[in-house]
Design an enzyme around this catalytic site. Sequence first.
Site, short mmCIF file in Angstrom:
data_model
loop_
_atom_site.label_atom_id
_atom_site.label_comp_id
_atom_site.label_asym_id
_atom_site.label_seq_id
_atom_site.Cartn_x
_atom_site.Cartn_y
_atom_site.Cartn_z
N ASP A 47 -12.16 9.34 -7.26
CA ASP A 47 -11.71 8.16 -8.00
C ASP A 47 -12.10 8.37 -9.46
O ASP A 47 -13.20 8.04 -9.89
CB ASP A 47 -12.37 6.90 -7.41
CG ASP A 47 -11.72 5.63 -7.93
OD1 ASP A 47 -10.84 5.72 -8.81
OD2 ASP A 47 -12.09 4.54 -7.44
N ARG A 59 1.76 -6.65 -9.42
CA ARG A 59 2.12 -5.96 -8.18
C ARG A 59 2.35 -6.91 -7.01
O ARG A 59 2.83 -6.49 -5.96
CB ARG A 59 1.04 -4.93 -7.82
CG ARG A 59 -0.33 -5.51 -7.52
CD ARG A 59 -1.33 -4.43 -7.16
NE ARG A 59 -2.65 -4.97 -6.84
CZ ARG A 59 -3.60 -4.28 -6.23
NH1 ARG A 59 -3.38 -3.04 -5.88
NH2 ARG A 59 -4.77 -4.83 -5.98
N GLU A 98 -2.01 8.53 -11.09
CA GLU A 98 -1.52 7.34 -11.79
C GLU A 98 -1.52 7.55 -13.30
O GLU A 98 -2.48 8.06 -13.86
CB GLU A 98 -2.44 6.15 -11.46
CG GLU A 98 -2.71 6.00 -9.98
CD GLU A 98 -3.89 5.06 -9.69
OE1 GLU A 98 -4.10 4.11 -10.46
OE2 GLU A 98 -4.59 5.30 -8.70
N HIS A 138 0.77 3.06 -10.42
CA HIS A 138 -0.17 3.50 -9.38
C HIS A 138 0.57 4.36 -8.35
O HIS A 138 0.70 3.97 -7.17
CB HIS A 138 -0.75 2.23 -8.74
CG HIS A 138 -2.00 2.41 -7.94
ND1 HIS A 138 -2.12 3.32 -6.93
CD2 HIS A 138 -3.18 1.74 -8.01
CE1 HIS A 138 -3.33 3.21 -6.40
NE2 HIS A 138 -3.99 2.27 -7.05
N ARG A 162 0.87 -1.19 0.00
CA ARG A 162 0.00 0.00 0.00
C ARG A 162 0.91 1.23 0.00
O ARG A 162 1.28 1.77 1.03
CB ARG A 162 -0.90 -0.03 1.24
CG ARG A 162 -1.82 1.14 1.36
CD ARG A 162 -2.91 1.18 0.33
NE ARG A 162 -3.84 0.06 0.44
CZ ARG A 162 -4.69 -0.27 -0.55
NH1 ARG A 162 -4.72 0.40 -1.70
NH2 ARG A 162 -5.49 -1.31 -0.39
C1 BG6 Z 1 -7.21 3.05 -7.90
C2 BG6 Z 1 -8.63 2.79 -8.35
O1 BG6 Z 1 -6.37 2.97 -9.01
O2 BG6 Z 1 -6.81 2.07 -6.97
C3 BG6 Z 1 -9.55 2.72 -7.14
O3 BG6 Z 1 -9.04 3.81 -9.23
C4 BG6 Z 1 -9.03 1.71 -6.14
O4 BG6 Z 1 -10.86 2.37 -7.56
C5 BG6 Z 1 -7.58 2.04 -5.79
O5 BG6 Z 1 -9.85 1.71 -4.99
C6 BG6 Z 1 -6.93 1.07 -4.81
O6 BG6 Z 1 -7.07 -0.25 -5.23
P1 BG6 Z 1 -6.47 -1.43 -4.36
O7 BG6 Z 1 -6.78 -2.70 -5.07
O8 BG6 Z 1 -4.98 -1.19 -4.28
O9 BG6 Z 1 -7.10 -1.31 -2.99
#
Ligand code: BG6
Length: 284
Positions: free
Chosen positions: A201, A86, A259, A156, A64
């Site tokens: 988002d 990932r 992103e 991301h 994260r």
């Molecule tokens: C973003 C998406 O790229 O990633 C969101 O647009 C999403 O919708 C976010 O909630 C996080 O995703 P994840 O799978 O890492 O919790």
Amino acid sequence: MTALPPPKACDFHGLPALALSAPDGACAIITLHGANLVSWIPAGGAERLFLSEKAVFDGQRALRGGVPVIFPQFGGEGPLRHGFARGLPWEVVGARSGEDYATATLLLNDSAATRALWPHAFSAEMTVLLSGNRLDMELEVANSDNRPFSFTAALHTYLRVKEVENVSLTGLQNQRYLDQTRKGQQETDRREALVVDDEVDRIYLGVTNPVLLSQPGGIAVAMQQEGFEDVVVWNPWEEKCAALPDMPKDGFRRMLCVESAAAAKPVALEPGDTWFGRQTLVAL
Ligand code: BG6
């Protein structure tokens, strides 16, 4: 001339990683798990990436924070949600430093595990290059199969901010976007600057302008992309952040994802063809 030390293998919370440092002081860390750039400190500056203090370093789940590589599927649900790249180990295939830069390339090929989720032969390379106040990240995908395939992808990038409500994001005015908080409804952003004071988002479509994230105190990051057509802007805000087990309660205040993505329109690749998408960040 003395040889410059190449990027060094290191350990990042128990995960194998590579530490890059350029002679001008810029440095970064990329984990082999997910080819995730978890730290970027431009020359003379401070950390620019957000990494959650509750990120899980079990070598299975996506981290994260940093810059998770999303491939071969952006979004969706189930095991292919945001792709498998990932959460898999990548291999270092190149790393070197020069007079004013450091670079590394990591590789992910298809395997029995990836083919079980996505039945295609591919080769993906993630290259990072840092120099001074600039960071280039490039994802290259090659179709090594004997039939065409399509994919979606993203870098991301979790940008670290002091207080998200004080951030302004410019460069997206008059841009069309899909609002993922409203079932993908299409809208046009009429505001000069995007101010985040609620969940955001959005998939901004066909972005060619640079995007600038500015904060009080003059700390800014400019983002430009090539190959990627879309820019995704994401902040989960209070309620959705609280539902993420790997985020602290107030974590959403210290991050904004900007992103570079090929999300709305899948990239189609013929056998033997390659595609690349690049995100460039400049710390200002
Ligand atoms: C973003 C998406 O790229 O990633 C969101 O647009 C999403 O919708 C976010 O909630 C996080 O995703 P994840 O799978 O890492 O919790």
